[in-house]
Design a protein around this motif. Structure first.
Motif, PDB file in Angstrom:
ATOM      1  N   LEU A 118       0.827  -1.200   0.000  1.00  0.00           N
ATOM      2  CA  LEU A 118       0.000   0.000   0.000  1.00  0.00           C
ATOM      3  C   LEU A 118       0.868   1.260   0.000  1.00  0.00           C
ATOM      4  N   LEU A 119       1.888   1.305   0.863  1.00  0.00           N
ATOM      5  CA  LEU A 119       2.739   2.495   0.926  1.00  0.00           C
ATOM      6  C   LEU A 119       3.534   2.672  -0.366  1.00  0.00           C
ATOM      7  N   LYS A 120       4.036   1.588  -0.916  1.00  0.00           N
ATOM      8  CA  LYS A 120       4.736   1.682  -2.206  1.00  0.00           C
ATOM      9  C   LYS A 120       3.809   2.275  -3.262  1.00  0.00           C
ATOM     10  N   ASP A 121       2.577   1.768  -3.295  1.00  0.00           N
ATOM     11  CA  ASP A 121       1.615   2.222  -4.295  1.00  0.00           C
ATOM     12  C   ASP A 121       1.233   3.684  -4.085  1.00  0.00           C
ATOM     13  N   ALA A 122       1.042   4.088  -2.842  1.00  0.00           N
ATOM     14  CA  ALA A 122       0.702   5.485  -2.555  1.00  0.00           C
ATOM     15  C   ALA A 122       1.848   6.408  -2.975  1.00  0.00           C
ATOM     16  N   ASP A 123       3.073   5.976  -2.743  1.00  0.00           N
ATOM     17  CA  ASP A 123       4.257   6.746  -3.144  1.00  0.00           C
ATOM     18  C   ASP A 123       4.296   6.884  -4.666  1.00  0.00           C
ATOM     19  N   VAL A 124       4.022   5.803  -5.373  1.00  0.00           N
ATOM     20  CA  VAL A 124       4.014   5.826  -6.835  1.00  0.00           C
ATOM     21  C   VAL A 124       2.904   6.738  -7.352  1.00  0.00           C
ATOM     22  N   ILE A 125       1.734   6.657  -6.761  1.00  0.00           N
ATOM     23  CA  ILE A 125       0.637   7.524  -7.195  1.00  0.00           C
ATOM     24  C   ILE A 125       1.050   8.986  -7.082  1.00  0.00           C
ATOM     25  N   HIS A 126       1.653   9.351  -5.961  1.00  0.00           N
ATOM     26  CA  HIS A 126       2.040  10.755  -5.810  1.00  0.00           C
ATOM     27  C   HIS A 126       3.149  11.127  -6.781  1.00  0.00           C
ATOM     28  N   HIS A 127       4.147  10.257  -6.932  1.00  0.00           N
ATOM     29  CA  HIS A 127       5.237  10.557  -7.867  1.00  0.00           C
ATOM     30  C   HIS A 127       4.716  10.765  -9.288  1.00  0.00           C
ATOM     31  N   THR A 128       3.764   9.950  -9.704  1.00  0.00           N
ATOM     32  CA  THR A 128       3.318   9.982 -11.102  1.00  0.00           C
ATOM     33  C   THR A 128       2.225  11.010 -11.364  1.00  0.00           C
ATOM     34  N   LEU A 129       1.344  11.245 -10.398  1.00  0.00           N
ATOM     35  CA  LEU A 129       0.207  12.132 -10.643  1.00  0.00           C
ATOM     36  C   LEU A 129       0.409  13.552 -10.126  1.00  0.00           C
ATOM     37  N   ASN A 130       1.429  13.761  -9.318  1.00  0.00           N
ATOM     38  CA  ASN A 130       1.685  15.104  -8.810  1.00  0.00           C
ATOM     39  C   ASN A 130       2.134  16.038  -9.930  1.00  0.00           C
ATOM     40  N   ASP A 131       2.860  15.511 -10.893  1.00  0.00           N
ATOM     41  CA  ASP A 131       3.289  16.295 -12.057  1.00  0.00           C
ATOM     42  C   ASP A 131       3.254  15.378 -13.267  1.00  0.00           C
ATOM     43  N   THR A 132       2.134  15.396 -13.976  1.00  0.00           N
ATOM     44  CA  THR A 132       1.947  14.465 -15.091  1.00  0.00           C
ATOM     45  C   THR A 132       2.781  14.810 -16.320  1.00  0.00           C
ATOM     46  N   SER A 133       3.490  15.942 -16.279  1.00  0.00           N
ATOM     47  CA  SER A 133       4.361  16.277 -17.408  1.00  0.00           C
ATOM     48  C   SER A 133       5.667  15.479 -17.360  1.00  0.00           C
ATOM     49  N   LYS A 134       5.964  14.894 -16.219  1.00  0.00           N
ATOM     50  CA  LYS A 134       7.194  14.096 -16.076  1.00  0.00           C
ATOM     51  C   LYS A 134       6.896  12.644 -16.442  1.00  0.00           C
ATOM     52  N   PRO A 135       7.860  11.974 -17.058  1.00  0.00           N
ATOM     53  CA  PRO A 135       7.643  10.561 -17.381  1.00  0.00           C
ATOM     54  C   PRO A 135       7.644   9.715 -16.105  1.00  0.00           C
ATOM     55  N   VAL A 136       6.952   8.584 -16.162  1.00  0.00           N
ATOM     56  CA  VAL A 136       6.942   7.653 -15.035  1.00  0.00           C
ATOM     57  C   VAL A 136       8.322   7.009 -14.948  1.00  0.00           C
ATOM     58  N   LYS A 137       8.857   6.926 -13.732  1.00  0.00           N
ATOM     59  CA  LYS A 137      10.164   6.300 -13.528  1.00  0.00           C
ATOM     60  C   LYS A 137      10.080   4.822 -13.902  1.00  0.00           C
TER      61      LYS A 137
END
Length: 153
Positions: A118-137
């Motif tokens: 759950l924490l990994k997924d929440a971290d990924v959601i924030h990394h990817t959706l906080n700035d959608t102009s950046k590519p997903v790691k």
């Protein structure tokens, strides 16, 4: 005062000590963003939303306090244990669950316990959706793809 509010009060005081305003704003944004995502995921998966939010509020605090991401997940779990013990907000089992999630949150390829995931997924959601102009790691792509399916995005 709820346990989460008490923990947020503590975390806020720690973040106020960060000398750079932009770094402080980024830290607040990330911890609160991951905490919100963790709450939503916990509700969907039938896990404890309060514990999920608490883990998220602490997951990168070590990095923000020290300015270093070197082994931040493992060191962050140690710091979280110290904080939770000091504040007496959780019982031993809850502390172990929160610290395990923090300990494992940086390894996005491994599959661990439900709260860890759950924490990994929440971290990924924030990394990817906080700035959608950046590519997903790269290390977050497969997990993000699964989250998109899970949440119908």
């Amino acid at each position: 005062m709820s346990r989460l509010k008490e923990l947020r009060k503590y975390v806020n005081e720690e973040l106020k000590k960060m000398p750079d305003e932009d770094d402080r704003i980024s830290a607040v944004n990330h911890l609160y963003g991951v905490s919100l995502a963790a709450t939503m995921i916990a509700k969907k998966r039938g896990l404890d939303p309060e514990l999920a939010a608490m883990a998220a509020m602490l997951h990168d605090l070590h990095a923000y306090k020290t300015g270093s991401y070197d082994d931040h997940a493992h060191k962050g779990a140690e710091l979280a244990r110290e904080i939770l013990t000091e504040l007496q907000l959780t019982d031993d089992a809850e502390t172990d669950m929160i610290c395990s999630a923090i300990y494992h949150h940086d390894d996005k390829y491994a599959a661990d316990a439900p709260m860890d995931e759950l924490l990994k997924d929440a971290d990924v959601i924030h990394h990817t959706l906080n700035d959608t102009s950046k590519p997903v790691k790269e290390k977050e792509q497969a997990r993000f793809d699964k989250l998109c399916i899970e949440f119908g995005m």
